[in-house]
Every structure is written in C-alpha cells, then in structure tokens.
Motif scaffolding. Structure first.
Motif, PDB file in Angstrom:
ATOM      1  N   SER A 243       2.587  -6.574  -3.255  1.00  0.00           N
ATOM      2  CA  SER A 243       1.708  -5.416  -3.411  1.00  0.00           C
ATOM      3  C   SER A 243       0.337  -5.836  -3.925  1.00  0.00           C
ATOM      4  O   SER A 243      -0.700  -5.390  -3.416  1.00  0.00           O
ATOM      5  N   VAL A 246      -1.588  -7.698  -1.060  1.00  0.00           N
ATOM      6  CA  VAL A 246      -2.059  -6.828   0.027  1.00  0.00           C
ATOM      7  C   VAL A 246      -3.241  -5.983  -0.435  1.00  0.00           C
ATOM      8  O   VAL A 246      -4.254  -5.850   0.275  1.00  0.00           O
ATOM      9  N   LEU A 247      -3.136  -5.396  -1.617  1.00  0.00           N
ATOM     10  CA  LEU A 247      -4.229  -4.568  -2.127  1.00  0.00           C
ATOM     11  C   LEU A 247      -5.427  -5.423  -2.534  1.00  0.00           C
ATOM     12  O   LEU A 247      -6.581  -5.010  -2.349  1.00  0.00           O
ATOM     13  N   HIS A 307      -5.917   1.816  -7.485  1.00  0.00           N
ATOM     14  CA  HIS A 307      -6.577   1.403  -6.239  1.00  0.00           C
ATOM     15  C   HIS A 307      -7.090   2.603  -5.449  1.00  0.00           C
ATOM     16  O   HIS A 307      -8.094   2.493  -4.729  1.00  0.00           O
ATOM     17  N   GLY A 400      -9.668  -0.657   5.155  1.00  0.00           N
ATOM     18  CA  GLY A 400      -8.573  -1.587   4.890  1.00  0.00           C
ATOM     19  C   GLY A 400      -7.804  -1.233   3.627  1.00  0.00           C
ATOM     20  O   GLY A 400      -6.573  -1.334   3.587  1.00  0.00           O
ATOM     21  N   LEU A 401      -8.536  -0.811   2.593  1.00  0.00           N
ATOM     22  CA  LEU A 401      -7.873  -0.440   1.341  1.00  0.00           C
ATOM     23  C   LEU A 401      -7.007   0.803   1.532  1.00  0.00           C
ATOM     24  O   LEU A 401      -5.894   0.886   0.989  1.00  0.00           O
ATOM     25  N   SER A 404      -3.856  -0.311   3.393  1.00  0.00           N
ATOM     26  CA  SER A 404      -2.963  -1.115   2.550  1.00  0.00           C
ATOM     27  C   SER A 404      -2.289  -0.257   1.485  1.00  0.00           C
ATOM     28  O   SER A 404      -1.111  -0.464   1.163  1.00  0.00           O
ATOM     29  N   ALA A 407       0.535   1.511   3.223  1.00  0.00           N
ATOM     30  CA  ALA A 407       1.631   0.596   3.540  1.00  0.00           C
ATOM     31  C   ALA A 407       2.444   0.257   2.299  1.00  0.00           C
ATOM     32  O   ALA A 407       3.682   0.257   2.327  1.00  0.00           O
ATOM     33  N   VAL A 408       1.762  -0.030   1.184  1.00  0.00           N
ATOM     34  CA  VAL A 408       2.478  -0.388  -0.051  1.00  0.00           C
ATOM     35  C   VAL A 408       3.251   0.804  -0.579  1.00  0.00           C
ATOM     36  O   VAL A 408       4.399   0.673  -1.034  1.00  0.00           O
TER      37      VAL A 408
END
Length: 420
Positions: A243, A246-247, A307, A400-401, A404, A407-408
């Motif tokens: 995690s 990816v972040l 995030h 992208g953030l 991600s 996804a997480v």
C-alpha cells in the motif's frame, strides 16, 4: 535550548509525564521528540531554501530537480535495511541512530564547500544516508517504549514535537535570509550549528531500550536473530508495504507543490521559505489528535484518508481558484493534514505486527518500500513537468493518486471482508 537538571532527569527516565497532552508518554518518546525538534529546525532551514537555491540560484532544470528530489527521498533507502538489521542484531539502536544524526550534521557543514548542482546532490545523498540510518532505529525505540494500543498516541506526540522543528526551521531560514548579506551560506552555517546541538541532546538525554537478559548458563543459548526473509511471512506487513509503495509512487513532493504555489502567487525568493511554515503548523496541531483517532478508528483507514487529503491539495492547485490567501491556506492545510495522517500513523500500524527482535528491520523495510516508490515518483513528476509543463504533470499525478487510492481501498476491503 536550556534544560534544567531536574527536567533532564525526567526526560532521560521512562517515567510518564504526569498530566497534560503528553501524559502516559514515556520519557524516551519525549526525549526523542526533542531531538527531532532540534534536528528538524536544522534540516528544514536547508529544505526551505533548496528549491529556489538549485533552480534559480544554480540553474537546475525541473527534470534534474525531480531526480534530485527523488534522490533526497529514496536513493539511500536500501541503507535503511542495513541500519535496521545492525540495530536489531547489536541492540544498539541509539548508537545507530546517533551515527545517522551525526552524519547529517557533517553534511550541513559540507554544503558550505560545494557550488555546483551535482556536488550539492552528492552532499544531499550523504545527508539522506544519515536519515536512512537513524529513522528506523529511532522509530523502533518509540515503538518498543509503549504498548500496542498506545502506538498512535506515542508517534503522534513524537511527530508533533518533530513538526515543531519543521515549523521553526523555515522561519529561521526566513530570518537569516532577511538579515544576511550572503543569505544561503548563512542559512547553511546556522543549520550546521543546530544539527550539532541535536546530536549532543541525543547523547545526553535518550536512553537505549534494554537488551534481552543473557540466558543462564544452564539454559539453552538464545536463538539467533531471525533472517530478514521472516518479514515476508507477516501478511499485515506485506500489505502495508504494498500500500505504501503504490501510493508513494503518486505522492507529489511538497517541494514541487511549493514551487507551483510560488508560480501562481509570483512570490519573491525571500518569502518562499514561509510556505512550509503553514504546512508544519497544521501538522503540529493535528499530529497528536490524528494519532489518537487512528488508535480508535483504525490506522489503515486514517492512512488512506491522508492520501485523499493530498489528492485534494493537488486538485485545489489545478482549480481556477484565484491566487491569493484562500488558495494558499487550503493547499497548506491539506498538505499538513496529509502528513499528520500518514507519517507516524504508518509506523504505528506496522509496530504491533513486528516481533521485538525484528522491530527495527521491519520498520526499515516498510520505510524502504515507501522511499523507493517516492524516488520513482519524483523522477516521473520531474520528467512530466519538463515534457508537458507543471499543470499537466500535476494532473497526471492527481489521476494516478486517485486510481491507486481506489485500488488499495478495494484490495484492503476484499482481504478483510469489509470496506476499508
């Protein structure tokens, strides 16, 4: 910084503070917080002026600065594992951390002797080496000082004190630039002196966590330190590392956000160091409450929420909000809350998963995964800025953030059988 004899004894011991917001926090945590406060004054004095010093003063391109910012984040990340392993094997976490603090102090002096962008990069790489050495042993000392249910609170207290230094550092840099004729050299000189003070405080007031007692002669010898690959068998740690990586790949460095703000505001170089002050002030106020909130609601949820706040800061910079106080306040507040919800919270989430004999190594592995991802992210952001401009680069990073984060969150929800 003056410490009375009685106060020094309180800091050096492990007696909890009797009242106030620091109650139930061992003296080791408080002492390390003070060391981090002083060290961050030194570090943030340099960090506050570095983007303009390199890009405006030494003529570094955005792509080169992205590479340097990535180096600042993660080029020495693998050294964290070596430092963590040494600290766990020798049970000398204070010594390993102190070596890192001392190396960073030497690098502040070395900045006075270098004048080209890549010689500055070499010094900063050595400085990051010091940070890589000290961070995991320091966090392990904190984690081993408190029970699992108090991890968020302890790291919140430490990060609050640490951030007080991050608040004072840019103010000190601003003051030096305001009065000094040769401002950058004066900033580096004062920064070096303060860094040395931090090393002295660590030596005097931080106590090493006690090593395991030696086994009696009749008892079987103590088992050797488990191999590093043992960490791979800890499912919770694997998820945290993935995690964080990816972040981290889409985490825009605050230096880039400050440069974007400076462009929007057409801010003069003398006032540029004040931008991190707003971020640090919010971080300082929010670190302890957010740490306590993470203990109650779940550290992973708070980490992901942090995030989401960074994504909000990026979107605010991309919005048509006019350049002015509302834009500045919004971006800096969101950035400060992002740090409060991610920095210490991530370490607090990992600490209880790790056995004591691998605590430093495990935290170092997590920090390495995050740092390497941020290193790659800084390179990509600098390249995108160079090719397509700052606006497009920030838009790609925000997209992208967002992906991600989704996804997480979905991955975590499937593993736990409930939404994250």
């Amino acid at each position: 910084m003056y410490l009375s004899t009685s106060r020094a004894a309180d800091i050096a011991g492990d007696t909890p503070a009797p009242k106030g917001p620091l109650r139930a926090v061992p003296g080791t945590v408080f002492a390390l917080g003070l060391v981090s406060l002083v060290t961050d004054v030194s570090a943030e004095m340099v960090t506050a002026v570095l983007p303009l010093y390199l890009m405006a003063g030494l003529g570094m391109s955005p792509l080169a600065f992205g590479a340097l910012d990535g180096l600042h984040q993660g080029a020495t990340a693998l050294l964290r594992l070596a430092g963590g392993r040494i600290a766990d094997r020798t049970h000398r976490r204070k010594l390993v951390a102190g070596t890192g603090y001392a190396l960073s102090a030497v690098c502040k002096a070395a900045l006075l002797a270098v004048t080209t962008p890549w010689s500055v990069a070499a010094v900063l790489a050595a400085d990051r080496t010091g940070k890589g050495l000290r961070t995991a042993p320091r966090d392990a000392l904190i984690s081993l000082s408190v029970p699992p249910e108090e991890q968020g609170r302890a790291f919140g207290v430490h990060r609050a004190l640490d951030t007080a230094g991050a608040l004072l550092g840019p103010l000190a840099a601003f003051g030096v630039l305001w009065v000094a004729v040769d401002g950058y050299e004066a900033v580096f000189t004062v920064s070096c002196c303060i860094a040395v003070l931090g090393v002295v405080m660590l030596a005097l007031f931080v106590r090493e966590a006690p090593a395991p007692a030696p086994a009696p002669a009749a008892a079987p010898p103590r088992a050797p330190l488990p191999p590093v690959r043992t960490l791979l068998r800890i499912p919770g740690l694997r998820r945290l590392c993935l995690s964080a990586a990816v972040l981290g790949l889409f985490t825009v460095g605050d230096a880039f956000l400050y440069l974007l703000l400076q462009r929007r505001l057409d801010l003069s170089a003398a006032y540029f160091p004040l931008l991190p002050v707003g971020t640090a002030a919010v971080f300082l106020l929010a670190a302890l409450p957010v740490g306590r909130l993470a203990d109650r609601l779940g550290r992973r949820r708070v980490f992901l929420g942090g995030h989401a706040l960074l994504l909000g800061a990026c979107l605010l910079l991309l919005s048509p909000v006019p350049a002015g106080p509302p834009l500045v306040a919004g971006v800096l507040a969101l950035l400060g809350l992002f740090y409060a919800a991610t920095d210490g919270v991530l370490m607090a989430a990992a600490g209880p998963l790790l056995p004591a004999e691998l605590r430093t190594t495990g935290l170092a592995a997590l920090q390495t995964a995050q740092a390497l991802a941020r290193f790659a992210g800084s390179l990509l952001f600098g390249a995108a800025w160079t090719l397509w401009g700052p606006g497009q680069a920030l838009g790609l990073a925000a997209g992208g953030l967002l992906l991600s984060l989704a996804a997480v969150a979905v991955s975590g929800g499937r593993r736990t059988g409930r939404p994250s």
